[in-house]
Scaffold this motif. Structure first.
Motif, PDB file in Angstrom:
ATOM      1  N   GLY A   1       0.830  -1.190   0.000  1.00 43.25           N
ATOM      2  CA  GLY A   1       0.000   0.000   0.000  1.00 43.25           C
ATOM      3  C   GLY A   1       0.864   1.239   0.000  1.00 43.25           C
ATOM      4  N   VAL A   2       0.398   2.278  -0.680  1.00 40.30           N
ATOM      5  CA  VAL A   2       1.072   3.575  -0.625  1.00 40.30           C
ATOM      6  C   VAL A   2       0.040   4.586  -0.147  1.00 40.30           C
ATOM      7  CG1 VAL A   2       2.334   5.321  -1.895  1.00 40.30           C
ATOM      8  CG2 VAL A   2       2.577   2.941  -2.523  1.00 40.30           C
ATOM      9  N   HIS A   3       0.400   5.324   0.904  1.00 45.77           N
ATOM     10  CA  HIS A   3      -0.533   6.262   1.515  1.00 45.77           C
ATOM     11  C   HIS A   3      -0.061   7.683   1.253  1.00 45.77           C
ATOM     12  CE1 HIS A   3      -2.683   3.389   4.253  1.00 45.77           C
ATOM     13  NE2 HIS A   3      -1.745   2.652   3.728  1.00 45.77           N
ATOM     14  N   TYR A   4      -0.998   8.548   0.929  1.00 49.51           N
ATOM     15  CA  TYR A   4      -0.720   9.965   0.746  1.00 49.51           C
ATOM     16  C   TYR A   4      -1.594  10.709   1.746  1.00 49.51           C
ATOM     17  CZ  TYR A   4       0.829   8.241  -3.821  1.00 49.51           C
ATOM     18  OH  TYR A   4       1.433   7.551  -4.829  1.00 49.51           O
ATOM     19  N   GLN A   5      -0.978  11.529   2.581  1.00 48.55           N
ATOM     20  CA  GLN A   5      -1.760  12.327   3.523  1.00 48.55           C
ATOM     21  C   GLN A   5      -1.808  13.760   3.022  1.00 48.55           C
ATOM     22  OE1 GLN A   5      -3.492  11.585   6.158  1.00 48.55           O
ATOM     23  NE2 GLN A   5      -3.028   9.408   6.122  1.00 48.55           N
ATOM     24  N   LEU A   6      -2.994  14.166   2.572  1.00 44.17           N
ATOM     25  CA  LEU A   6      -3.150  15.513   2.028  1.00 44.17           C
ATOM     26  C   LEU A   6      -3.649  16.447   3.116  1.00 44.17           C
ATOM     27  CD1 LEU A   6      -4.864  14.650  -1.343  1.00 44.17           C
ATOM     28  CD2 LEU A   6      -2.452  14.945  -0.892  1.00 44.17           C
ATOM     29  N   LEU A   7      -3.292  17.724   2.972  1.00 45.67           N
ATOM     30  CA  LEU A   7      -3.655  18.703   3.989  1.00 45.67           C
ATOM     31  C   LEU A   7      -4.080  19.985   3.287  1.00 45.67           C
ATOM     32  CD1 LEU A   7      -3.533  19.647   7.033  1.00 45.67           C
ATOM     33  CD2 LEU A   7      -1.234  20.391   6.529  1.00 45.67           C
ATOM     34  N   SER A   8      -5.100  20.604   3.819  1.00 43.21           N
ATOM     35  CA  SER A   8      -5.479  21.932   3.356  1.00 43.21           C
ATOM     36  C   SER A   8      -5.241  22.905   4.492  1.00 43.21           C
ATOM     37  CB  SER A   8      -6.952  21.939   2.949  1.00 43.21           C
ATOM     38  OG  SER A   8      -7.411  23.266   2.905  1.00 43.21           O
TER      39      SER A   8
END
Lengths: 434, 173
Positions: free
Chosen positions: B76-83
């Motif tokens: 699995g590859v996880h991307y944590q996006l933030l605004s």
């Protein structure tokens, strides 16, 4: 740096049959002509030829074992390639073989100057998956220790950075005050470093008698100490010349690189997770987020100094408003029962035995928790498979991500500015390599 | 965090633009929203989420790999996006198999993903196509194998001591 084909899989030539020099692709020994210089082989002036030099890993100014491959044109740095991994000890892999409560000492040793933060973010992630509520008193105790830890970490940064910039006495002054904080940690947790104080569901012990008085003594003294340090440094000609208008990085570049913490705030963006997404009762406290205006090294220095003052205020408020109540959750499936219950209660004995031998199980799921460490956003990803051991623990360490901004700070400038850049970046190699 | 409904709205928006196959699932667990994508769609969907979605997430905070062994596909590859403006987070994840662990790099969108993609390659063997410098980062460059995979044994290589230094092949190099 390298123009060879990259290794993309397990296949390929067996590396052991290849000489070491050819194996390590990061080392380039070819000579590169500077732009506009005569072709190599003809008459080349020494200053017009680019020169590749290795700095570190055992360089005193690299704050650990950071190795930098520099391409120099005279004394001007043209390109920087950080090479890391010299203290990679596989902590994330080791965590997968430990029960959840035994992972805490492992993660504390990643970023070894901010151990309370590492333990806090891991415990936050596990508590979120267990859906476990932390008692208010435990949240305040965590805040007290984290903010003291922030002051200690910034003090260490102040001492070593000033040392890099040529002021050796700052190291002794800063470490003198850091000693007092470590004494406080020893009172509450029994250890000066890596206290394992923060536990899943709360903290390991309540404050001992005398902690409050000693902590307040320190807090009363600290602002005047910071005044003294600023009196020494703020008008120091050498320091100002090496910090002011040096190493500015545009805000957009920093955001694209994912840089957080004092580096981002010095560039003028007031992003602080303690304010933006409060955790552990940080919304109860009144404090300000210091920001810079230009984003040069001087702003980074001033922001960290101001953060220490704010941390002092937070600890004072937390000591004043420390709520009564338990310091750890009373869920016996997660936290150890009090010692005195073991003699009289069969259930307590069973819970104690089960917790120590087997640990607690965490329902399957995955979560990402993030807190504001002294260096930026410290994130922890935990994947649970339903057993008593995590299937994956990943720390998003701020030093690791922030290191990418070094080349934007120092390329095109002198080597001396690179040293100042590393100092103001405040990388902790234990956190970078994990 | 977008709530469960907000996550479904984002997923519907992505499905409208990139086809039904782009989103393989939505997960809402403990107030955290995670969008699961098909590997070929990751780069374009992240570009869309960054720039011109209704609610953009302009920062990539963390990129990390993990191993779902014994499930398939494993990695699995996880991307944590933030605004920053809405103080909002969104998780994006994708799954690739061990045999074909290729996924498009997002360094062109988020320059900060450079080191983190190298780490995911180093530890799990996920290959990021189009990465400008796809070398190992933490392990030695001549290392073989991917140590964070779940089938990689703990303590799986001999430690060099004085008493066994001649048993380890070519230790002196």
């Amino acid at each position: 740096m390298s123009d060879e084909a990259p290794a993309t899989g397990v296949e390929g030539e067996r590396p052991l049959d290849v000489p070491y020099r050819e194996r390590e692709r990061s080392v380039t020994l070819e000579r590169m002509p500077a732009p506009g210089a005569p072709v190599y082989g003809t008459a080349v002036e020494p200053e017009t030829e680019l020169f590749t030099i290795n700095m570190g890993p055992h360089h005193p100014a690299t704050h650990g074992v950071l190795r930098l491959l520099l391409t120099l044109e005279g004394e001007v740095v043209r390109s920087i390639t950080p090479i890391i991994g010299y203290v990679h000890t596989g902590i994330e892999k080791s965590c997968e073989d430990q029960q959840y409560w035994k992972v805490i000492p492992f993660v504390e040793r990643m970023d070894y100057l901010s151990y309370y933060f590492n333990a806090q973010v891991f415990c936050m992630a596990v508590e979120r998956m267990l859906d476990e509520e932390v008692p208010p008193r435990a949240q305040y105790l965590r805040v007290i220790h984290m903010e003291l830890g922030r002051i200690a970490s910034h003090l260490f940064w102040l001492g070593t950075s000033a040392l890099d910039l040529g002021a050796i006495s700052m190291l002794w002054y800063a470490l003198r005050d850091r000693e007092k904080i470590l004494d406080l940690f020893e009172m509450s947790g029994g250890q000066r470093l890596h206290t394992r104080y923060i536990q899943v569901g709360g903290v390991i012990e309540d404050l001992p008698p005398g902690f409050d008085r000693k902590c307040r003594e320190f807090l009363a003294e600290m602002p005047s100490r910071i005044d003294q340090y600023e009196a020494i440094l703020n008008r120091n000609e050498i320091l100002l010349q090496r910090l002011r208008n040096v190493g500015e990085v545009p805000l957009d570049t920093l955001l694209g690189l994912g840089v957080t913490g004092p580096l981002l705030r010095a560039a003028g963006h007031p992003w602080d997770l303690r304010k933006a997404m409060p955790y552990s009762s940080y919304d109860h406290f009144d404090f300000k987020v210091p920001i810079g205006t230009r984003g040069d090294h001087y702003d980074r220095y001033r922001v960290r100094m101001a953060e220490m003052r704010e941390s002092v205020k937070i600890v004072e408020q937390a000591l004043d408003g420390l709520p009564e109540g338990p310091y750890i959750t009373d869920n016996r499936k997660v936290a150890l029962p009090p010692r005195h219950e073991l003699a009289t209660s069969m259930e307590a004995l069973i819970h104690h035995f089960k917790l120590v031998t087997e640990g607690f199980r965490v329902p399957p799921g995955e979560t990402y928790a993030a807190i504001e460490s002294p260096r930026g956003e410290l994130g922890c990803f935990v994947l649970a498979d339903g057993s008593a051991k995590p299937a994956r623990v990943h720390m998003r360490d701020p030093s690791f991500v922030n290191l990418q901004s070094l080349r934007h700070m120092a390329e095109g400038r002198l080597i001396a500015d690179l040293i100042a850049g590393i100092a103001m970046l405040d990388p902790i190699l234990g956190g970078i390599d994990r | 965090m977008p709530d469960a409904t907000g996550l479904e709205l984002i997923a519907a928006e992505v499905r409208d633009r990139f086809g039904d196959g782009a989103v393989t699932g939505t997960h809402y667990f403990r107030d955290e929203a995670t969008l699961e994508l098909a590997p070929p769609a990751v780069h374009d969907v992240l570009a869309h989420l960054r720039d011109d979605a209704d609610q953009p997430f302009e920062l990539l905070m963390s990129l990390h790999g993990c191993d779902y062994f014994p499930q398939e596909p494993r990695l699995g590859v996880h991307y944590q996006l933030l605004s920053l403006e809405r103080t909002d987070r969104l998780g994006v994840k994708t799954r690739v198999g061990v045999e074909d662990p290729n996924i498009q790099s997002v360094v062109d969108l988020f320059p900060g993903a450079d080191f983190q993609e190298r780490e995911a390659y180093d530890m799990f063997g996920v290959v990021f196509d189009g990465h400008p410098d796809p070398r190992r980062i933490l392990m030695p460059e001549d290392y073989q194998g991917f140590p964070q995979r779940r089938d990689f044994p703990m303590g799986g290589e001999p430690v060099l001591f004085t008493f066994n230094e001649h048993e380890v092949p070519r230790w002196y190099e």
